[in-house]
Design an enzyme around this catalytic site. Structure first.
Site, PDB file in Angstrom:
ATOM      1  N   LYS A  85      41.976  46.353  38.841  1.00 30.17           N
ATOM      2  CA  LYS A  85      43.041  47.348  38.895  1.00 30.17           C
ATOM      3  C   LYS A  85      44.301  46.853  38.193  1.00 30.17           C
ATOM      4  O   LYS A  85      45.000  47.619  37.541  1.00 30.17           O
ATOM      5  CB  LYS A  85      43.354  47.677  40.355  1.00 30.17           C
ATOM      6  CG  LYS A  85      42.364  48.662  40.944  1.00 30.17           C
ATOM      7  CD  LYS A  85      42.701  48.975  42.383  1.00 30.17           C
ATOM      8  CE  LYS A  85      42.270  47.830  43.262  1.00 30.17           C
ATOM      9  NZ  LYS A  85      42.505  48.073  44.683  1.00 30.17           N
ATOM     10  N   ARG A 100      29.875  41.199  42.427  1.00 33.11           N
ATOM     11  CA  ARG A 100      30.597  42.373  41.967  1.00 33.11           C
ATOM     12  C   ARG A 100      29.977  42.878  40.669  1.00 33.11           C
ATOM     13  O   ARG A 100      29.286  42.151  39.969  1.00 33.11           O
ATOM     14  CB  ARG A 100      32.075  42.066  41.787  1.00 33.11           C
ATOM     15  CG  ARG A 100      32.393  41.066  40.698  1.00 33.11           C
ATOM     16  CD  ARG A 100      33.812  40.532  40.817  1.00 33.11           C
ATOM     17  NE  ARG A 100      34.809  41.536  40.508  1.00 33.11           N
ATOM     18  CZ  ARG A 100      35.723  41.973  41.371  1.00 33.11           C
ATOM     19  NH1 ARG A 100      35.762  41.512  42.598  1.00 33.11           N
ATOM     20  NH2 ARG A 100      36.615  42.863  41.022  1.00 33.11           N
ATOM     21  N   GLU A 126      42.500  48.440  48.621  1.00 29.41           N
ATOM     22  CA  GLU A 126      43.948  48.298  48.678  1.00 29.41           C
ATOM     23  C   GLU A 126      44.523  49.430  47.840  1.00 29.41           C
ATOM     24  O   GLU A 126      44.117  49.607  46.683  1.00 29.41           O
ATOM     25  CB  GLU A 126      44.338  46.940  48.080  1.00 29.41           C
ATOM     26  CG  GLU A 126      45.815  46.675  48.194  1.00 29.41           C
ATOM     27  CD  GLU A 126      46.237  45.352  47.569  1.00 29.41           C
ATOM     28  OE1 GLU A 126      45.365  44.556  47.168  1.00 29.41           O
ATOM     29  OE2 GLU A 126      47.463  45.151  47.473  1.00 29.41           O
TER      30      GLU A 126
END
Ligand code: ATP
Ligand code: MG
Length: 569
Positions: free
Chosen positions: A273, A263, A37
């Site tokens: 982020k 992850r 994104e």
């Protein structure tokens, strides 16, 4: 799972793919994607996903798409798109002609939504956001049906069309999938698939005021692009039933297989982020590319190489269970790479003046220095030696403690590539008592660093010639956080209490040997005995050389490994 050999290990994802290929599933095609994104800069966690997706495509003669998942106009920016492309390229991967944007599919996604409505599988809900939350239920209690759930297909089509036409305020209506409000999986309790956002989009401008939600967009974008394996992180596991539900309802030709992996979490590092953006906005760091940031651009500026990051991603492997990797492993990887490839030079970080009393005033010798003992092919260079030198302040002690073998009054040491010197006196500042100069003698017989009478010295110091060396600024970095698990402390936004006040130390009177005069921004060196350094790409100039310390020489990872008696992770 760790691996030490150079072949990509067959992790569970590669096993699934090998299995699929063996039965000719997807006609033998392997198509993966990396779907960021564009709402921030990429970090080392994304590098894991990039290496995995692009790596698997490469290994199987497949392709990996770069797709911007740009469905949220409020947080996204063109700046991030450019940085993401640059970072993926820098890591050494190539999407070729396969660059896509979810926003390119907005027309098709809208049509798919209309199809769902027509099948009675989606409805416009006019509950307020608070009511929707209330109706959703909890993990232990089922949800309640929305009173709008039974709207007719015609009414839904009409309302959805008018949502699109801009007749309604943000939040007044949403389009929801009609699945099951009693499902034990909260994601299946009539999730939102379209919402009103009367906002310009960085690519589609003002064409849309309804935007599709992630869960609806992602599976359909994968399907539209003919992705075979949609690899994502574990938090999407509970979304997989929805991924499959949407594709099943719409009867699409391509139904990719979603596979989840753990992850990357790194000690002393935050990896979101949103939280990284907070660090930038609050001024805790100087920007996304601050060398203390775990962003790809921060690591690059710090001196990390693409090879070292790829090596790291290979070593950590791919697993199904979450864990935290020691940041020392990442440092170990860059050390290994730079040890082989970075030329070694001498830089004195905190200079102490040394006068060699028996060395002629006007003599300057050019001494041969080896560029990298690990690689004879890197050759050698000349370094000037003269009567006045600088050594490191910490390499001299007036009262040396036990086991301190460096310079002290009356003691002899070797200067790297030069001579043995002996300290015969020192000069102190009249007021502070601080030692400001050493008086030494040198032994001309020891040129090159060896003594004909095999006299032993216990230390070899780095040095520069005072008159020939260049002034430099050196920035030393340490972990940004004090606690190994900073994530636990960051959710309430008070991560500042955990910031390491000494994460950046700036030394402004360093001296480097003159061979670095024309060092290019980004070039990497080992400063002998001090670590690996790179010329800063932002602040270094013709007037002043600025270096970032990438890592010290001390390999804590190797020590950890040794302590574990070479047991694999
Ligand atoms: P963040 O939480 O940092 O914002 P994200 O998952 O929202 O990350 P995206 O831009 O949506 O960021 O991520 C793009 C891809 O990178 C996704 O497939 C995501 O699963 C993967 N990814 C993100 N963070 C990690 C991580 N720490 N380890 C491995 N893969 C990751
Ligand atoms: Mg995200």
């Amino acid at each position: 799972m760790t691996k030490t050999d150079s072949h990509p290990s067959f992790d569970f994802i590669r096993n699934i793919i090998a299995e699929d290929l063996s039965i000719n599933k997807n006609e033998g095609r392997v198509v993966t994607r990396f779907p960021p994104e564009p709402n921030g800069y990429l970090h080392i966690g994304h590098a894991k996903s990039i290496c995995l997706n692009f790596g698997i495509a490469e290994e199987n003669r497949g392709v990996c798409h770069l797709r911007f998942d740009d469905t949220n106009p409020s947080k996204e920016d063109i700046e991030y798109i450019e940085s993401i492309k640059a970072d993926v390229k820098w890591l050494g991967f190539d999407w070729g002609r396969h660059l896509y944007y979810a926003s390119d599919y907005f027309d098709r996604l809208y049509d798919y939504a209309v199809q769902l409505i027509k099948k009675g599988k989606a409805y416009v809900c006019s509950l307020s956001p608070e009511e929707i939350k209330e109706y959703r239920g909890t993990l232990t209690e089922p949800g309640k049906d929305s009173p709008y759930r039974s709207r007719s297909v015609e009414e839904n089509l009409d309302l959805f069309e008018r949502m699109r036409a801009g007749e309604f305020e943000d939040g007044s209506h949403i389009l929801r999938a009609k699945i099951d409000m009693a499902s034990p999986n909260l994601n299946m309790r009539d999730p939102a698939i379209y919402r009103i956002r009367r906002m310009s989009h960085h690519r589609t401008g003002d064409k849309w005021c309804v935007y599709p939600m992630y869960d609806f967009t992602h599976c359909l974008s994968d399907s539209i692009e003919g992705i075979t394996h949609s690899i994502c992180t574990l938090e999407f596991q509970d979304h997989r039933p929805l991924y499959d539900w949407v594709l099943d309802q719409l009867n699409v030709k391509c139904h990719p297989q979603q596979i989840e992996f753990a992850r990357l979490n790194l000690s002393y590092t935050i990896m979101s982020k949103r939280k990284l953006a907070k660090l930038v906005e609050s001024g805790a760091v100087f920007g996304w590319d601050d060398p203390r940031m775990p962003t790809i651009c921060g690591l690059r500026r710090r001196g990390y190489t693409p090879n070292s990051i790829r090596d790291f991603c290979e070593r950590i492997g791919v697993a199904k269970r979450d864990s935290t990797v020691d940041v020392a492993l990442l440092e170990h990887c860059v050390r290994q790479d730079l040890n082989k490839h970075a030329p070694r030079v001498m830089c004195v970080l905190r200079p102490l003046r040394v006068v060699i009393e028996n060395y002629p005033e006007d003599l300057v010798e050019s001494l041969e220095a080896i560029n990298n003992p690990e690689d004879p092919g890197m050759g050698s260079r000349k370094v000037p030696f003269s009567r006045v030198l600088y050594i490191e302040q910490e390499d001299f002690r007036e009262d040396p403690p036990k086991k301190y073998f460096r310079l002290a009054p009356g003691r002899e040491v070797r200067l790297r590539y030069a001579y043995y010197i002996k300290c015969i006196d020192m000069v102190k500042d009249g007021q502070t008592g601080e030692i400001i100069e050493l008086r030494c003698t040198y032994d001309p017989e020891t040129r090159g660093g060896g003594s004909p009478d095999k006299r032993k010295v216990k230390a070899t110091l780095h040095w520069v010639s005072a008159a020939h060396s260049l002034r430099a600024e050196v920035r030393l970095y340490d972990h940004l956080f004090l606690k190994a698990n900073p994530d636990e402390l960051t959710d309430d936004g008070n991560f500042k209490t955990n910031l390491n006040p000494n994460s950046l130390q700036i030394l402004t009177s360093c001296r480097v040997e003159p061979s670095l005069e024309n060092a290019l921004p980004g070039s990497l060196y080992q400063f002998e005995r001090q670590g690996y350094f790179c010329v800063d790409t932002q602040d270094s100039s013709d007037k002043l050389l600025v270096f970032n310390r990438t890592v010290t020489l001390r390999d804590t990872w190797a020590r950890i490994q040794k302590a574990m008696k070479n047991k694999p992770l």
